[in-house]
Design a protein around this motif. Structure first.
Motif, PDB file in Angstrom:
ATOM      1  N   LEU A   1      36.498  36.355  43.653  1.00 20.42           N
ATOM      2  CA  LEU A   1      36.383  37.715  43.103  1.00 20.42           C
ATOM      3  C   LEU A   1      35.228  37.825  42.113  1.00 20.42           C
ATOM      4  CD1 LEU A   1      40.109  38.707  42.522  1.00 20.42           C
ATOM      5  CD2 LEU A   1      38.487  39.806  44.073  1.00 20.42           C
ATOM      6  N   ASN A   2      34.964  36.767  41.368  1.00 17.82           N
ATOM      7  CA  ASN A   2      33.896  36.786  40.369  1.00 17.82           C
ATOM      8  C   ASN A   2      32.510  36.526  40.959  1.00 17.82           C
ATOM      9  OD1 ASN A   2      35.620  37.333  38.202  1.00 17.82           O
ATOM     10  ND2 ASN A   2      36.141  35.170  38.004  1.00 17.82           N
ATOM     11  N   CYS A   3      32.443  36.177  42.228  1.00 19.46           N
ATOM     12  CA  CYS A   3      31.160  35.824  42.864  1.00 19.46           C
ATOM     13  C   CYS A   3      30.425  37.010  43.478  1.00 19.46           C
ATOM     14  CB  CYS A   3      31.402  34.788  43.965  1.00 19.46           C
ATOM     15  SG  CYS A   3      31.771  33.152  43.324  1.00 19.46           S
ATOM     16  N   PHE A   4      31.090  38.132  43.656  1.00 18.08           N
ATOM     17  CA  PHE A   4      30.485  39.226  44.414  1.00 18.08           C
ATOM     18  C   PHE A   4      30.128  40.415  43.538  1.00 18.08           C
ATOM     19  CE2 PHE A   4      32.754  36.879  47.666  1.00 18.08           C
ATOM     20  CZ  PHE A   4      31.795  36.809  48.657  1.00 18.08           C
ATOM     21  N   SER A   5      28.848  40.790  43.597  1.00 20.35           N
ATOM     22  CA  SER A   5      28.417  42.011  42.927  1.00 20.35           C
ATOM     23  C   SER A   5      28.126  43.105  43.956  1.00 20.35           C
ATOM     24  CB  SER A   5      27.182  41.741  42.069  1.00 20.35           C
ATOM     25  OG  SER A   5      26.136  41.244  42.882  1.00 20.35           O
ATOM     26  N   GLN A   6      28.018  42.712  45.235  1.00 20.83           N
ATOM     27  CA  GLN A   6      27.741  43.681  46.298  1.00 20.83           C
ATOM     28  C   GLN A   6      28.955  44.582  46.523  1.00 20.83           C
ATOM     29  OE1 GLN A   6      27.802  40.378  46.589  1.00 20.83           O
ATOM     30  NE2 GLN A   6      25.880  39.624  47.400  1.00 20.83           N
ATOM     31  N   ASP A   7      28.672  45.795  47.037  1.00 19.96           N
ATOM     32  CA  ASP A   7      29.763  46.724  47.329  1.00 19.96           C
ATOM     33  C   ASP A   7      30.314  46.557  48.736  1.00 19.96           C
ATOM     34  OD1 ASP A   7      29.760  47.898  44.831  1.00 19.96           O
ATOM     35  OD2 ASP A   7      28.223  49.368  45.389  1.00 19.96           O
ATOM     36  N   LYS A   8      29.481  46.021  49.658  1.00 23.33           N
ATOM     37  CA  LYS A   8      29.915  45.817  51.043  1.00 23.33           C
ATOM     38  C   LYS A   8      29.930  44.322  51.336  1.00 23.33           C
ATOM     39  CE  LYS A   8      28.279  50.205  52.824  1.00 23.33           C
ATOM     40  NZ  LYS A   8      27.467  50.879  53.838  1.00 23.33           N
ATOM     41  N   ILE A   9      31.084  43.864  51.852  1.00 24.27           N
ATOM     42  CA  ILE A   9      31.273  42.431  52.058  1.00 24.27           C
ATOM     43  C   ILE A   9      31.833  42.172  53.445  1.00 24.27           C
ATOM     44  CG2 ILE A   9      32.537  40.388  51.254  1.00 24.27           C
ATOM     45  CD1 ILE A   9      32.499  41.783  48.454  1.00 24.27           C
ATOM     46  N   LEU A  10      31.329  41.134  54.088  1.00 22.19           N
ATOM     47  CA  LEU A  10      31.837  40.671  55.369  1.00 22.19           C
ATOM     48  C   LEU A  10      32.684  39.426  55.109  1.00 22.19           C
ATOM     49  CD1 LEU A  10      31.816  40.786  58.494  1.00 22.19           C
ATOM     50  CD2 LEU A  10      29.759  39.351  58.412  1.00 22.19           C
ATOM     51  N   ASP A  11      33.957  39.491  55.455  1.00 21.60           N
ATOM     52  CA  ASP A  11      34.879  38.371  55.242  1.00 21.60           C
ATOM     53  C   ASP A  11      35.139  37.713  56.597  1.00 21.60           C
ATOM     54  OD1 ASP A  11      36.794  36.562  54.470  1.00 21.60           O
ATOM     55  OD2 ASP A  11      38.258  38.049  53.797  1.00 21.60           O
ATOM     56  N   ARG A  12      34.369  36.660  56.892  1.00 22.45           N
ATOM     57  CA  ARG A  12      34.539  35.944  58.154  1.00 22.45           C
ATOM     58  C   ARG A  12      35.706  34.972  58.042  1.00 22.45           C
ATOM     59  NH1 ARG A  12      28.998  33.419  59.369  1.00 22.45           N
ATOM     60  NH2 ARG A  12      30.198  32.576  61.086  1.00 22.45           N
ATOM     61  N   TYR A  13      36.472  34.852  59.131  1.00 16.87           N
ATOM     62  CA  TYR A  13      37.670  34.008  59.142  1.00 16.87           C
ATOM     63  C   TYR A  13      38.647  34.480  58.054  1.00 16.87           C
ATOM     64  CZ  TYR A  13      34.188  31.239  61.579  1.00 16.87           C
ATOM     65  OH  TYR A  13      33.185  30.830  62.410  1.00 16.87           O
ATOM     66  N   CYS A  14      38.928  35.765  58.064  1.00 19.25           N
ATOM     67  CA  CYS A  14      39.684  36.384  56.963  1.00 19.25           C
ATOM     68  C   CYS A  14      41.172  36.061  56.967  1.00 19.25           C
ATOM     69  CB  CYS A  14      39.472  37.891  56.960  1.00 19.25           C
ATOM     70  SG  CYS A  14      40.220  38.746  58.347  1.00 19.25           S
ATOM     71  N   GLY A  15      41.695  35.490  58.043  1.00 18.68           N
ATOM     72  CA  GLY A  15      43.114  35.144  58.065  1.00 18.68           C
ATOM     73  C   GLY A  15      43.983  36.372  57.899  1.00 18.68           C
ATOM     74  N   VAL A  16      44.951  36.305  56.996  1.00 19.70           N
ATOM     75  CA  VAL A  16      45.857  37.429  56.745  1.00 19.70           C
ATOM     76  C   VAL A  16      45.277  38.388  55.713  1.00 19.70           C
ATOM     77  CG1 VAL A  16      47.926  36.176  57.443  1.00 19.70           C
ATOM     78  CG2 VAL A  16      47.209  36.126  55.046  1.00 19.70           C
ATOM     79  N   SER A  17      43.999  38.220  55.388  1.00 19.27           N
ATOM     80  CA  SER A  17      43.199  39.143  54.553  1.00 19.27           C
ATOM     81  C   SER A  17      43.448  39.080  53.057  1.00 19.27           C
ATOM     82  CB  SER A  17      43.368  40.584  55.034  1.00 19.27           C
ATOM     83  OG  SER A  17      42.615  40.773  56.193  1.00 19.27           O
ATOM     84  N   ILE A  18      43.839  37.951  52.551  1.00 19.34           N
ATOM     85  CA  ILE A  18      44.056  37.875  51.100  1.00 19.34           C
ATOM     86  C   ILE A  18      42.764  38.171  50.355  1.00 19.34           C
ATOM     87  CG2 ILE A  18      44.722  36.385  49.177  1.00 19.34           C
ATOM     88  CD1 ILE A  18      46.522  34.887  51.266  1.00 19.34           C
TER      89      ILE A  18
END
Length: 163
Positions: free
Chosen positions: A110-127
């Motif tokens: 959560l602390n690593c992203f400053s971008q507003d749009k993010i691609l979550d590859r291999y997102c699993g159950v989306s935590i």
């Protein structure tokens, strides 16, 4: 693990050379088990599967995928609390297995992203996707496991997160 070994030893197909086991600890300290076995189950083995659920009281569910069928016994789903999210999951999906460390991992992400749009590859159950969405990010999650995708959709609804 001793219970699983005992269960497998009771199966009438001792010639099994390869299988897959997934084990997921539930919040109430029981276990979801998912086994993939290269067998064709008979009525006798199906009865052994059902009897195992009564015998091993620490098992919450047993899900068995064989060459030509899928069998489930017990309550195959559990709800986990992860950083104020309610997450539904089962042994059919991947979930981080150490609650304290996984919470630390998610906080770091959560602390690593400053971008507003993010691609979550291999997102699993989306935590991760849900945590980022809750933080106001727009997230696209990609996942190949159909069970994980269904849980991801359910978890978004359960947590009222639309981003």
């Amino acid at each position: 693990l001793l219970q699983i070994q005992q269960f497998l030893a009771e199966l009438p197909c001792q010639s099994i050379e390869k299988g897959e086991l997934r084990l997921l600890k539930t919040p109430d300290k029981k276990f979801h088990l998912a086994l993939t076995l290269p067998i064709t189950p008979s009525r006798e083995t199906e009865k052994l599967f059902a009897a195992a659920m009564e015998k091993f009281t620490s098992w919450k569910s047993l899900h068995i995928k064989t060459l030509n069928s899928t069998l489930s016994f017990g309550d195959t789903r559990s709800c986990y609390e992860i950083l104020d999210l309610k997450i539904m999951a089962s042994a059919l999906i991947f979930l981080q297995n150490h609650p304290v460390q996984s919470a630390n991992i998610y906080r770091t992400i959560l602390n690593c992203f400053s971008q507003d749009k993010i691609l979550d590859r291999y997102c699993g159950v989306s935590i991760t996707s849900l945590l980022l969405g809750k933080a106001g990010k727009s997230v696209l999650g990609i996942e190949s496991n159909p069970s994980s995708v269904e849980f991801a959709k359910e978890n978004a609804i359960l947590n009222n997160i639309k981003r």
